[in-house]
Design a protein around this motif. Structure first.
Motif, PDB file in Angstrom:
ATOM      1  N   HIS A  24      17.079  15.238   5.632  1.00 16.69           N
ATOM      2  CA  HIS A  24      16.820  14.394   6.807  1.00 16.69           C
ATOM      3  C   HIS A  24      16.491  15.230   8.042  1.00 16.69           C
ATOM      4  CE1 HIS A  24      17.968  10.894   4.520  1.00 16.69           C
ATOM      5  NE2 HIS A  24      19.092  11.495   4.169  1.00 16.69           N
ATOM      6  N   GLU A  25      15.826  16.331   7.835  1.00 13.73           N
ATOM      7  CA  GLU A  25      15.373  17.151   8.960  1.00 13.73           C
ATOM      8  C   GLU A  25      14.354  16.364   9.780  1.00 13.73           C
ATOM      9  OE1 GLU A  25      13.507  21.626   9.382  1.00 13.73           O
ATOM     10  OE2 GLU A  25      15.081  21.204   7.933  1.00 13.73           O
ATOM     11  N   ASN A  26      14.266  16.697  11.061  1.00 16.86           N
ATOM     12  CA  ASN A  26      13.341  15.982  11.944  1.00 16.86           C
ATOM     13  C   ASN A  26      11.915  16.026  11.414  1.00 16.86           C
ATOM     14  OD1 ASN A  26      15.422  15.436  13.720  1.00 16.86           O
ATOM     15  ND2 ASN A  26      15.018  17.225  14.997  1.00 16.86           N
ATOM     16  N   ALA A  27      11.135  15.034  11.798  1.00 22.39           N
ATOM     17  CA  ALA A  27       9.737  14.992  11.394  1.00 22.39           C
ATOM     18  C   ALA A  27       9.064  16.301  11.762  1.00 22.39           C
ATOM     19  CB  ALA A  27       9.030  13.819  12.071  1.00 22.39           C
ATOM     20  N   LEU A  28       8.318  16.848  10.833  1.00 23.51           N
ATOM     21  CA  LEU A  28       7.735  18.179  10.995  1.00 23.51           C
ATOM     22  C   LEU A  28       6.855  18.257  12.233  1.00 23.51           C
ATOM     23  CD1 LEU A  28       7.467  20.980   9.799  1.00 23.51           C
ATOM     24  CD2 LEU A  28       5.708  20.112   8.260  1.00 23.51           C
ATOM     25  N   GLU A  29       6.068  17.228  12.494  1.00 25.07           N
ATOM     26  CA  GLU A  29       5.128  17.283  13.617  1.00 25.07           C
ATOM     27  C   GLU A  29       5.847  17.350  14.967  1.00 25.07           C
ATOM     28  OE1 GLU A  29       2.699  13.851  13.594  1.00 25.07           O
ATOM     29  OE2 GLU A  29       4.358  12.432  13.735  1.00 25.07           O
ATOM     30  N   ASN A  31       0.853  -1.198   0.000  1.00 21.14           N
ATOM     31  CA  ASN A  31       0.000   0.000   0.000  1.00 21.14           C
ATOM     32  C   ASN A  31       0.886   1.244   0.000  1.00 21.14           C
ATOM     33  OD1 ASN A  31      -2.298   1.609   0.129  1.00 21.14           O
ATOM     34  ND2 ASN A  31      -2.393   1.518   2.370  1.00 21.14           N
ATOM     35  N   ALA A  32       1.510   1.521  -1.136  1.00 23.50           N
ATOM     36  CA  ALA A  32       2.435   2.650  -1.234  1.00 23.50           C
ATOM     37  C   ALA A  32       1.699   3.969  -1.057  1.00 23.50           C
ATOM     38  CB  ALA A  32       3.139   2.615  -2.590  1.00 23.50           C
ATOM     39  N   ARG A  33       2.296   4.850  -0.261  1.00 25.31           N
ATOM     40  CA  ARG A  33       1.715   6.159   0.000  1.00 25.31           C
ATOM     41  C   ARG A  33       2.755   7.234  -0.311  1.00 25.31           C
ATOM     42  NH1 ARG A  33      -3.262   5.940  -0.170  1.00 25.31           N
ATOM     43  NH2 ARG A  33      -3.342   7.970   0.898  1.00 25.31           N
ATOM     44  N   PRO A  34       2.314   8.413  -0.704  1.00 29.35           N
ATOM     45  CA  PRO A  34       3.268   9.504  -0.975  1.00 29.35           C
ATOM     46  C   PRO A  34       3.971   9.930   0.303  1.00 29.35           C
ATOM     47  CG  PRO A  34       1.024  10.340  -0.980  1.00 29.35           C
ATOM     48  CD  PRO A  34       0.919   8.847  -0.910  1.00 29.35           C
ATOM     49  N   ARG A  35       5.225  10.288   0.176  1.00 30.62           N
ATOM     50  CA  ARG A  35       6.006  10.730   1.333  1.00 30.62           C
ATOM     51  C   ARG A  35       5.717  12.205   1.583  1.00 30.62           C
ATOM     52  NH1 ARG A  35      10.771   7.561   2.090  1.00 30.62           N
ATOM     53  NH2 ARG A  35      11.507   9.193   3.495  1.00 30.62           N
ATOM     54  N   ILE A  36       4.561  12.456   2.176  1.00 35.15           N
ATOM     55  CA  ILE A  36       4.186  13.816   2.555  1.00 35.15           C
ATOM     56  C   ILE A  36       3.840  13.818   4.036  1.00 35.15           C
ATOM     57  CG2 ILE A  36       3.349  14.412   0.245  1.00 35.15           C
ATOM     58  CD1 ILE A  36       0.512  14.002   1.227  1.00 35.15           C
ATOM     59  N   GLN A  37       4.030  14.961   4.667  1.00 37.91           N
ATOM     60  CA  GLN A  37       3.755  15.047   6.103  1.00 37.91           C
ATOM     61  C   GLN A  37       3.218  16.430   6.441  1.00 37.91           C
ATOM     62  OE1 GLN A  37       7.021  15.439   9.036  1.00 37.91           O
ATOM     63  NE2 GLN A  37       6.212  13.537   9.891  1.00 37.91           N
TER      64      GLN A  37
END
Length: 217
Positions: free
Chosen positions: A108-113, A50-56
């Protein structure tokens, strides 16, 4: 040379207006997936069945609230010129989605959330309200050293916490708007409806607009 499949990481500042304010965070992610695909971006997808776009998306926006400061990170498998990206995306987006800015961030910045520390809101009262009385109420409320609250988790367990350290600023401006700067993210998540309830205005008819997200330095 890096072996990372990410060739470029873009951070977009966008607005959520009109009827789009009633769209959930999960559905907004789907709106973005369609918009980015229609804009012909080389989106990087996850691996697996179930491939998903790498967006956050930075942090969920409560339903019914508009915003001009939402953030989304998009991972691309090829580098692009993003100078005209806001226009390209808005041409294929539903009404109410606005793109204000695009910038490149470290791969490779930290996860935005995890980087969001606080948010600012502007609360507009639809019905007339005594702004002087409101300001007095706000000043009395913010003068408290501690504001103890009880929170119940999904399992029904109760936890006590002090709300006061999560309130950075709360005041009424010259136009009669209630302006709030509150913790949002890993430290806590203070919702505008909680503030209104605390001030005895839980039943007031209001329009709430998120004006700024603060990212950890």
């Amino acid at each position: 040379m890096s072996d990372s499949p990410i060739a470029q990481r873009l951070r977009l500042t966008f607005g959520k207006m009109g009827n789009l304010k009633y769209t959930s965070n999960l559905d907004i992610a789907k709106v973005w997936e369609r918009a980015l695909r229609r804009a012909n971006l080389p989106i990087l997808y996850t691996q697996g069945f179930n491939a998903r776009p790498r967006i956050q998306i930075a942090i969920a926006l409560p339903l019914g609230i508009t915003s001009e400061c939402e953030l989304i990170d998009v991972a691309l498998k090829e580098r692009i010129d993003y100078s005209d990206l806001p226009e390209r995306i808005m041409e294929v987006s539903p009404d109410g989605l606005y793109v204000y800015d695009v910038k490149e961030v470290a791969l490779h910045e930290n996860a935005l959330e995890t980087e969001i520390e606080s948010a600012e809101y502007r609360i507009t009262f639809i019905d007339s309200i005594d702004t002087e009385q409101l300001q007095q109420t706000v000043e009395t409320y913010m003068a408290q050293e501690r504001i103890m609250k009880i929170e119940r988790n999904r399992r029904g367990k109760k936890t006590a916490y002090d709300l006061r350290p999560l309130l950075y600023d709360l005041h009424v401006d010259d136009a009669g708007h209630l302006l709030a700067h509150v913790a949002t993210g890993t430290r806590g998540n203070v919702r505008p409806d909680l503030l209104l309830s605390e001030l005895g205005l839980g039943d007031a008819f209001v329009q709430v607009h998120r004006t700024k997200l603060h990212i950890r330095d």
